[in-house]
Design a protein around this motif. Structure first.
Motif, PDB file in Angstrom:
ATOM      1  N   ASP A  17       0.862  -1.178   0.000  1.00  0.00           N
ATOM      2  CA  ASP A  17       0.000   0.000   0.000  1.00  0.00           C
ATOM      3  C   ASP A  17       0.904   1.236   0.000  1.00  0.00           C
ATOM      4  N   SER A  18       0.291   2.399  -0.055  1.00  0.00           N
ATOM      5  CA  SER A  18       1.047   3.647  -0.196  1.00  0.00           C
ATOM      6  C   SER A  18       2.087   3.846   0.902  1.00  0.00           C
ATOM      7  N   SER A  19       1.842   3.304   2.078  1.00  0.00           N
ATOM      8  CA  SER A  19       2.807   3.468   3.174  1.00  0.00           C
ATOM      9  C   SER A  19       4.121   2.729   2.904  1.00  0.00           C
ATOM     10  N   ASP A  20       4.117   1.823   1.935  1.00  0.00           N
ATOM     11  CA  ASP A  20       5.328   1.073   1.585  1.00  0.00           C
ATOM     12  C   ASP A  20       6.168   1.784   0.516  1.00  0.00           C
ATOM     13  N   ALA A  21       5.670   2.892  -0.022  1.00  0.00           N
ATOM     14  CA  ALA A  21       6.311   3.539  -1.168  1.00  0.00           C
ATOM     15  C   ALA A  21       7.764   3.933  -0.904  1.00  0.00           C
ATOM     16  N   ARG A  42       4.120   5.195  -5.467  1.00  0.00           N
ATOM     17  CA  ARG A  42       2.751   5.392  -4.977  1.00  0.00           C
ATOM     18  C   ARG A  42       1.742   5.289  -6.125  1.00  0.00           C
ATOM     19  N   VAL A  43       2.064   5.918  -7.259  1.00  0.00           N
ATOM     20  CA  VAL A  43       1.179   5.859  -8.424  1.00  0.00           C
ATOM     21  C   VAL A  43       1.023   4.415  -8.886  1.00  0.00           C
ATOM     22  N   GLU A  44       2.130   3.678  -8.964  1.00  0.00           N
ATOM     23  CA  GLU A  44       2.085   2.272  -9.379  1.00  0.00           C
ATOM     24  C   GLU A  44       1.240   1.445  -8.407  1.00  0.00           C
ATOM     25  N   ILE A  45       1.425   1.654  -7.119  1.00  0.00           N
ATOM     26  CA  ILE A  45       0.676   0.890  -6.111  1.00  0.00           C
ATOM     27  C   ILE A  45      -0.809   1.222  -6.198  1.00  0.00           C
ATOM     28  N   GLU A  46      -1.124   2.513  -6.297  1.00  0.00           N
ATOM     29  CA  GLU A  46      -2.527   2.929  -6.291  1.00  0.00           C
ATOM     30  C   GLU A  46      -3.253   2.572  -7.584  1.00  0.00           C
ATOM     31  N   SER A  47      -2.529   2.518  -8.708  1.00  0.00           N
ATOM     32  CA  SER A  47      -3.198   2.232  -9.974  1.00  0.00           C
ATOM     33  C   SER A  47      -3.095   0.776 -10.392  1.00  0.00           C
ATOM     34  N   GLY A  48      -2.385  -0.006  -9.632  1.00  0.00           N
ATOM     35  CA  GLY A  48      -2.178  -1.375 -10.057  1.00  0.00           C
ATOM     36  C   GLY A  48      -2.217  -2.361  -8.921  1.00  0.00           C
ATOM     37  N   LEU A  49      -1.358  -3.321  -9.045  1.00  0.00           N
ATOM     38  CA  LEU A  49      -1.315  -4.438  -8.120  1.00  0.00           C
ATOM     39  C   LEU A  49       0.091  -4.529  -7.552  1.00  0.00           C
ATOM     40  N   GLY A  50       0.224  -4.381  -6.278  1.00  0.00           N
ATOM     41  CA  GLY A  50       1.533  -4.490  -5.643  1.00  0.00           C
ATOM     42  C   GLY A  50       1.545  -5.638  -4.657  1.00  0.00           C
ATOM     43  N   ARG A  51       2.548  -6.474  -4.761  1.00  0.00           N
ATOM     44  CA  ARG A  51       2.703  -7.606  -3.846  1.00  0.00           C
ATOM     45  C   ARG A  51       4.094  -7.522  -3.230  1.00  0.00           C
ATOM     46  N   ALA A  52       4.244  -8.088  -2.034  1.00  0.00           N
ATOM     47  CA  ALA A  52       5.541  -8.045  -1.370  1.00  0.00           C
ATOM     48  C   ALA A  52       5.752  -9.275  -0.507  1.00  0.00           C
ATOM     49  N   VAL A  53       7.020  -9.542  -0.261  1.00  0.00           N
ATOM     50  CA  VAL A  53       7.434 -10.566   0.686  1.00  0.00           C
ATOM     51  C   VAL A  53       8.337  -9.880   1.697  1.00  0.00           C
ATOM     52  N   GLY A  61      11.384  -8.383  -1.117  1.00  0.00           N
ATOM     53  CA  GLY A  61      11.128  -8.263  -2.541  1.00  0.00           C
ATOM     54  C   GLY A  61       9.727  -7.757  -2.794  1.00  0.00           C
ATOM     55  N   TYR A  62       9.515  -7.226  -3.985  1.00  0.00           N
ATOM     56  CA  TYR A  62       8.210  -6.685  -4.329  1.00  0.00           C
ATOM     57  C   TYR A  62       7.953  -6.849  -5.812  1.00  0.00           C
ATOM     58  N   LEU A  63       6.690  -6.785  -6.150  1.00  0.00           N
ATOM     59  CA  LEU A  63       6.247  -6.881  -7.530  1.00  0.00           C
ATOM     60  C   LEU A  63       5.180  -5.813  -7.732  1.00  0.00           C
ATOM     61  N   LEU A  64       5.317  -5.050  -8.803  1.00  0.00           N
ATOM     62  CA  LEU A  64       4.314  -4.071  -9.195  1.00  0.00           C
ATOM     63  C   LEU A  64       3.742  -4.531 -10.524  1.00  0.00           C
ATOM     64  N   ALA A  65       2.439  -4.453 -10.663  1.00  0.00           N
ATOM     65  CA  ALA A  65       1.793  -4.921 -11.888  1.00  0.00           C
ATOM     66  C   ALA A  65       0.584  -4.062 -12.197  1.00  0.00           C
ATOM     67  N   ARG A  66       0.140  -4.177 -13.434  1.00  0.00           N
ATOM     68  CA  ARG A  66      -1.064  -3.489 -13.898  1.00  0.00           C
ATOM     69  C   ARG A  66      -1.965  -4.507 -14.576  1.00  0.00           C
ATOM     70  N   ARG A  67      -3.240  -4.219 -14.540  1.00  0.00           N
ATOM     71  CA  ARG A  67      -4.213  -5.083 -15.187  1.00  0.00           C
ATOM     72  C   ARG A  67      -4.951  -4.269 -16.237  1.00  0.00           C
ATOM     73  N   THR A  75       5.219  -4.710 -14.080  1.00  0.00           N
ATOM     74  CA  THR A  75       6.004  -3.524 -14.406  1.00  0.00           C
ATOM     75  C   THR A  75       7.321  -3.479 -13.650  1.00  0.00           C
ATOM     76  N   ARG A  76       7.391  -4.202 -12.529  1.00  0.00           N
ATOM     77  CA  ARG A  76       8.640  -4.256 -11.776  1.00  0.00           C
ATOM     78  C   ARG A  76       8.610  -5.457 -10.858  1.00  0.00           C
ATOM     79  N   LEU A  77       9.694  -6.192 -10.832  1.00  0.00           N
ATOM     80  CA  LEU A  77       9.872  -7.271  -9.869  1.00  0.00           C
ATOM     81  C   LEU A  77      11.303  -7.151  -9.394  1.00  0.00           C
ATOM     82  N   ALA A  78      11.472  -7.006  -8.085  1.00  0.00           N
ATOM     83  CA  ALA A  78      12.823  -6.831  -7.539  1.00  0.00           C
ATOM     84  C   ALA A  78      12.955  -7.568  -6.219  1.00  0.00           C
ATOM     85  N   VAL A  79      14.148  -8.087  -6.000  1.00  0.00           N
ATOM     86  CA  VAL A  79      14.465  -8.789  -4.756  1.00  0.00           C
ATOM     87  C   VAL A  79      15.760  -8.202  -4.205  1.00  0.00           C
TER      88      VAL A  79
END
Length: 156
Positions: A17-21, A42-53, A61-67, A75-79
Motif C-alpha cells: 500500500d502507499s505506506s510502503d512507497a 505510490r502511483v504504481e501501487i494505487e493504480s495497479g497491483l503491488g505484492r511483497a514478501v 522483494g516486491y512486484l508491481l503490476a497493472r491489469r 512492471t517491476r519485480l525486484a528482490v
C-alpha cells in the motif's frame, strides 16, 4: 543458505500500500539505474497491483503490476540482493497469478543482461515474444486454449 532463507515461518506475504512507497523506492533506486522515486511507486501501487514478501520484518522483494482487461503486466519485480535465490521472486509471481486468476495473459520486460531473471521467467513458462531496446518482451498464456502470442498494446 542460512535459516532466514530456508524457513517460511519468518516470511510474510502481502499487498503493498502507499505506506510502503518509501521503502520500495529506496530498494528500487539502489537496484535499477531507472529506479522509481517514491511518488512513482505510490502511483504504481494505487493504480495497479503491488505484492511483497517480508522476511523477518524486512522487505525482501516486491512486484508491481497493472491489469488491462485480460492482460496482466508486471512492471517491476525486484528482490533485495541478500534475499536473492531464496525463492522470493517465485513467491511473488505465484502470488500475483493466484490472486489474478481470471487474467488470460502475463507479460513483462526483462533486461537482456539479467540472466537470472530470464531463467526464472523461462522456467515459469514465459516466452520471448519481442524486444524493446535493452529488454526482452516476455509473455505466457494463463488459460488453457488461449493463443500463445498476444499483440501487446503500445504504452503512450
Amino acid at each position: 543458505m542460512g535459516d532466514i532463507h530456508s524457513s517460511l515461518e519468518t516470511w510474510r506475504f502481502g499487498t503493498l500500500d502507499s505506506s510502503d512507497a518509501e521503502s520500495v523506492s529506496a530498494i528500487d533506486c539502489a537496484l535499477f539505474s531507472n529506479g522509481f522515486e517514491a511518488k512513482q511507486v505510490r502511483v504504481e501501487i494505487e493504480s495497479g497491483l503491488g505484492r511483497a514478501v517480508w522476511i523477518q520484518q524486512q522487505l525482501a522483494g516486491y512486484l508491481l503490476a497493472r491489469r488491462d482487461g485480460d492482460l496482466l503486466e508486471v512492471t517491476r519485480l525486484a528482490v533485495v540482493p541478500s534475499f536473492q535465490r531464496a525463492g522470493v521472486a517465485q513467491a511473488l509471481l505465484d502470488m500475483l497469478i493466484r490472486d489474478e486468476n481470471d487474467a488470460q495473459y502475463l507479460t513483462l520486460h526483462v533486461l537482456k543482461e539479467n540472466a537470472g531473471a530470464l531463467r526464472l521467467y523461462l522456467k515459469n513458462g514465459l516466452h520471448i515474444v519481442g524486444e524493446d531496446g535493452l529488454s526482452w518482451v516476455m509473455q505466457k498464456s494463463l488459460r488453457d486454449g488461449a493463443e500463445d502470442a498476444l499483440f501487446l498494446k503500445v504504452r503512450e
